[in-house]
Design a protein around this motif. Structure first.
Motif, PDB file in Angstrom:
ATOM      1  N   LEU A  70      -6.235  -8.574  30.623  1.00 48.32           N
ATOM      2  CA  LEU A  70      -4.819  -8.812  30.874  1.00 48.32           C
ATOM      3  C   LEU A  70      -4.051  -8.920  29.565  1.00 48.32           C
ATOM      4  CD1 LEU A  70      -2.458  -9.456  32.771  1.00 48.32           C
ATOM      5  CD2 LEU A  70      -3.184 -11.861  32.719  1.00 48.32           C
ATOM      6  N   ALA A  71      -4.620  -9.638  28.593  1.00 42.89           N
ATOM      7  CA  ALA A  71      -3.969  -9.757  27.282  1.00 42.89           C
ATOM      8  C   ALA A  71      -3.903  -8.404  26.585  1.00 42.89           C
ATOM      9  CB  ALA A  71      -4.721 -10.768  26.420  1.00 42.89           C
ATOM     10  N   LEU A  72      -4.948  -7.594  26.727  1.00 37.30           N
ATOM     11  CA  LEU A  72      -4.934  -6.262  26.117  1.00 37.30           C
ATOM     12  C   LEU A  72      -3.856  -5.393  26.747  1.00 37.30           C
ATOM     13  CD1 LEU A  72      -6.202  -4.192  24.217  1.00 37.30           C
ATOM     14  CD2 LEU A  72      -7.863  -3.654  26.015  1.00 37.30           C
ATOM     15  N   ARG A  73      -3.719  -5.474  28.054  1.00 38.25           N
ATOM     16  CA  ARG A  73      -2.673  -4.700  28.732  1.00 38.25           C
ATOM     17  C   ARG A  73      -1.289  -5.157  28.296  1.00 38.25           C
ATOM     18  NH1 ARG A  73      -1.506  -5.822  34.899  1.00 38.25           N
ATOM     19  NH2 ARG A  73      -0.420  -7.521  33.836  1.00 38.25           N
ATOM     20  N   ASN A  74      -1.090  -6.471  28.201  1.00 37.84           N
ATOM     21  CA  ASN A  74       0.207  -6.984  27.768  1.00 37.84           C
ATOM     22  C   ASN A  74       0.529  -6.560  26.331  1.00 37.84           C
ATOM     23  OD1 ASN A  74       0.641  -8.272  30.221  1.00 37.84           O
ATOM     24  ND2 ASN A  74      -0.252 -10.198  29.532  1.00 37.84           N
ATOM     25  N   SER A  75      -0.473  -6.609  25.445  1.00 34.25           N
ATOM     26  CA  SER A  75      -0.245  -6.209  24.059  1.00 34.25           C
ATOM     27  C   SER A  75       0.064  -4.717  23.966  1.00 34.25           C
ATOM     28  CB  SER A  75      -1.475  -6.544  23.201  1.00 34.25           C
ATOM     29  OG  SER A  75      -1.688  -7.945  23.148  1.00 34.25           O
ATOM     30  N   ALA A  76      -0.651  -3.899  24.756  1.00 35.47           N
ATOM     31  CA  ALA A  76      -0.389  -2.454  24.740  1.00 35.47           C
ATOM     32  C   ALA A  76       0.998  -2.145  25.289  1.00 35.47           C
ATOM     33  CB  ALA A  76      -1.458  -1.723  25.545  1.00 35.47           C
ATOM     34  N   THR A 130       4.818 -21.431  34.238  1.00 36.21           N
ATOM     35  CA  THR A 130       3.896 -20.707  35.119  1.00 36.21           C
ATOM     36  C   THR A 130       3.671 -19.270  34.686  1.00 36.21           C
ATOM     37  OG1 THR A 130       5.763 -20.133  36.573  1.00 36.21           O
ATOM     38  CG2 THR A 130       4.513 -22.129  37.095  1.00 36.21           C
ATOM     39  N   ALA A 131       4.465 -18.757  33.749  1.00 39.24           N
ATOM     40  CA  ALA A 131       4.326 -17.371  33.309  1.00 39.24           C
ATOM     41  C   ALA A 131       3.324 -17.211  32.179  1.00 39.24           C
ATOM     42  CB  ALA A 131       5.685 -16.825  32.863  1.00 39.24           C
ATOM     43  N   ILE A 132       2.759 -18.316  31.671  1.00 41.92           N
ATOM     44  CA  ILE A 132       1.859 -18.220  30.527  1.00 41.92           C
ATOM     45  C   ILE A 132       0.609 -17.430  30.884  1.00 41.92           C
ATOM     46  CG2 ILE A 132       0.333 -19.554  29.027  1.00 41.92           C
ATOM     47  CD1 ILE A 132       2.446 -21.626  28.745  1.00 41.92           C
ATOM     48  N   ASP A 133       0.022 -17.702  32.033  1.00 38.04           N
ATOM     49  CA  ASP A 133      -1.239 -17.040  32.391  1.00 38.04           C
ATOM     50  C   ASP A 133      -1.094 -15.527  32.484  1.00 38.04           C
ATOM     51  OD1 ASP A 133      -2.539 -19.461  32.485  1.00 38.04           O
ATOM     52  OD2 ASP A 133      -2.165 -19.767  34.627  1.00 38.04           O
ATOM     53  N   GLY A 134       0.075 -15.052  32.887  1.00 37.29           N
ATOM     54  CA  GLY A 134       0.278 -13.614  33.011  1.00 37.29           C
ATOM     55  C   GLY A 134       0.970 -12.979  31.832  1.00 37.29           C
ATOM     56  N   SER A 135       1.257 -13.764  30.773  1.00 37.76           N
ATOM     57  CA  SER A 135       2.007 -13.238  29.629  1.00 37.76           C
ATOM     58  C   SER A 135       1.244 -13.340  28.324  1.00 37.76           C
ATOM     59  CB  SER A 135       3.337 -13.992  29.486  1.00 37.76           C
ATOM     60  OG  SER A 135       4.072 -13.958  30.678  1.00 37.76           O
ATOM     61  N   LYS A 136      -0.033 -13.623  28.383  1.00 40.19           N
ATOM     62  CA  LYS A 136      -0.815 -13.781  27.168  1.00 40.19           C
ATOM     63  C   LYS A 136      -1.011 -12.447  26.460  1.00 40.19           C
ATOM     64  CE  LYS A 136      -3.489 -17.648  29.043  1.00 40.19           C
ATOM     65  NZ  LYS A 136      -4.843 -18.114  29.437  1.00 40.19           N
ATOM     66  N   THR A 137      -0.942 -12.488  25.136  1.00 39.55           N
ATOM     67  CA  THR A 137      -1.305 -11.348  24.317  1.00 39.55           C
ATOM     68  C   THR A 137      -2.663 -11.635  23.665  1.00 39.55           C
ATOM     69  OG1 THR A 137      -0.133 -12.264  22.413  1.00 39.55           O
ATOM     70  CG2 THR A 137       1.096 -10.772  23.873  1.00 39.55           C
ATOM     71  N   ILE A 138      -3.184 -10.664  22.928  1.00 45.26           N
ATOM     72  CA  ILE A 138      -4.504 -10.843  22.331  1.00 45.26           C
ATOM     73  C   ILE A 138      -4.497 -11.983  21.316  1.00 45.26           C
ATOM     74  CG2 ILE A 138      -6.286  -9.741  20.941  1.00 45.26           C
ATOM     75  CD1 ILE A 138      -5.621  -7.130  22.202  1.00 45.26           C
ATOM     76  N   ALA A 172       6.232 -13.879  35.083  1.00 46.01           N
ATOM     77  CA  ALA A 172       5.363 -12.957  34.358  1.00 46.01           C
ATOM     78  C   ALA A 172       5.741 -11.496  34.558  1.00 46.01           C
ATOM     79  CB  ALA A 172       3.906 -13.170  34.778  1.00 46.01           C
ATOM     80  N   ARG A 173       6.544 -11.198  35.564  1.00 39.99           N
ATOM     81  CA  ARG A 173       6.966  -9.814  35.782  1.00 39.99           C
ATOM     82  C   ARG A 173       7.959  -9.352  34.723  1.00 39.99           C
ATOM     83  NH1 ARG A 173       9.499  -9.805  41.565  1.00 39.99           N
ATOM     84  NH2 ARG A 173      10.489 -11.649  40.602  1.00 39.99           N
ATOM     85  N   PHE A 174       8.664 -10.286  34.079  1.00 43.17           N
ATOM     86  CA  PHE A 174       9.724  -9.920  33.140  1.00 43.17           C
ATOM     87  C   PHE A 174       9.458 -10.362  31.711  1.00 43.17           C
ATOM     88  CE2 PHE A 174      11.732 -10.943  37.292  1.00 43.17           C
ATOM     89  CZ  PHE A 174      12.107  -9.655  37.657  1.00 43.17           C
ATOM     90  N   THR A 175       8.464 -11.209  31.481  1.00 40.62           N
ATOM     91  CA  THR A 175       8.307 -11.814  30.155  1.00 40.62           C
ATOM     92  C   THR A 175       8.011 -10.775  29.071  1.00 40.62           C
ATOM     93  OG1 THR A 175       6.011 -12.269  30.785  1.00 40.62           O
ATOM     94  CG2 THR A 175       7.591 -14.076  30.980  1.00 40.62           C
TER      95      THR A 175
END
Length: 316
Positions: A89-95, A262-270, A173-176
């Protein structure tokens, strides 16, 4: 019969075809002053960069407690990392963040070209765009967190004036990631304009004058002259933007605020995942493995960019 004339009192010292070349009578000694001059810089690089890398690489194969020596565990940290859903998830967010921030480069190219056409106030525009670069990222994150706040943020207020509903931009997390990307583009715009502006000034004006005589308009000149000759600067900016985007942490840490978001879990980067593992959960070995994987990802992305630049970068 031929003869070689030489000046009186001098002999021809040039070696003939069969004579050996002259050798130095003494060898040059070691220039210790050169080593003394580069010594402090080398020590600084070794202490601040080389040793931390070696230590991190070694810890990535160990289970390191908070106190005491670590225990060698082989590839366990890497196996755990590759099977961790939070890592992917963090890899996807970073990409996704990197791809969105790279969209700011075309914006910077257009703005740099427009600023270059301004007769007066060119320096003022560059200073205004460069101000976010010299501003502390923590201060920038706090200001934008207030702007994007879902309850009393300025952005939602402006949207309400035109009848559009607001969102919880930094609490959903949809917008962060998109919110982070907007701030990242805004922060990196100033340095990109400086680099691209320097590249624009190196383009000869004769090319534009000759193309104008041939009937080329501003748009044709931009795509046929400006972009090809500006491609080395664009490539340099692309590499810098990619590396900094993959290392993004401060905006996530500041804009998300407290751990109750609540958006932290879905907004993590590497990098945020590394911070959480190494400094919150105190899993130093696991955090070191995340850092090494991040280093490999940056190296792979950089190598790919250098491979692709041969097809679109023009140095002539």
């Amino acid at each position: 019969m031929t003869s070689t004339l030489t000046r009186p009192g001098r002999q021809d010292s040039r070696p003939g075809p069969g004579s050996p070349l002259p050798t130095r009578r003494r060898r040059r000694g070691i220039d210790w002053w050169a080593f003394a001059m580069i010594g402090p810089a080398f020590i600084g690089l070794a202490v601040l960069y080389l040793w931390p890398f070696v230590s991190t690489f070694a810890k990535s194969f160990m289970d390191v407690p908070v106190f005491g020596p670590g225990e060698f565990t082989g590839l366990d940290n890497y196996v755990t990392l590759l099977t961790d859903e939070d890592f992917w998830l963090a890899l996807r967010n970073s990409a996704l963040y990197t791809a969105l921030v790279l969209l700011g480069i075309p914006i910077a190219v257009v703005l740099a070209a427009l600023i270059e056409q301004v007769a007066k106030g060119r320096t003022l525009y560059r200073i205004l765009f460069f101000l976010p670069v010299v501003t502390l990222p923590v201060a920038v994150g706090m200001v934008w967190r207030f702007i994007l706040n879902g309850d009393y943020g300025i952005l939602n207020y402006l949207l309400s004036l035109v009848g559009l509903p607001g969102e919880y931009w930094v609490a959903d997390a949809r917008f962060t990631i998109y919110a982070f990307a907007i701030v990242g583009i805004w922060m990196g715009l100033g340095i990109n304009l400086i680099i691209l502006g320097a590249g624009l000034q190196s383009i000869p004006l004769d090319l534009y004058e000759a193309s104008s005589l041939d009937g080329a308009g501003r748009i044709r000149q931009f795509f046929s002259i400006t972009l090809p000759l500006l491609s080395p600067s664009i490539f340099f900016v692309t590499v810098l933007t990619t590396i900094s985007a993959l290392q993004m942490f401060d905006l996530v840490f500041v804009m998300l605020g407290s751990v109750n978001n609540t958006a932290i879990d879905g907004s993590k980067t590497i990098v945020y995942l590394f911070y959480e593992a190494a400094f919150v959960q105190f899993k130093q070995g696991y955090g070191a493995a995340i850092a090494i994987v991040l280093l490999l990802l940056i190296m792979i992305a950089t190598v790919i960019q250098f491979r692709l630049q041969k097809r679109w970068v023009t140095y002539d």
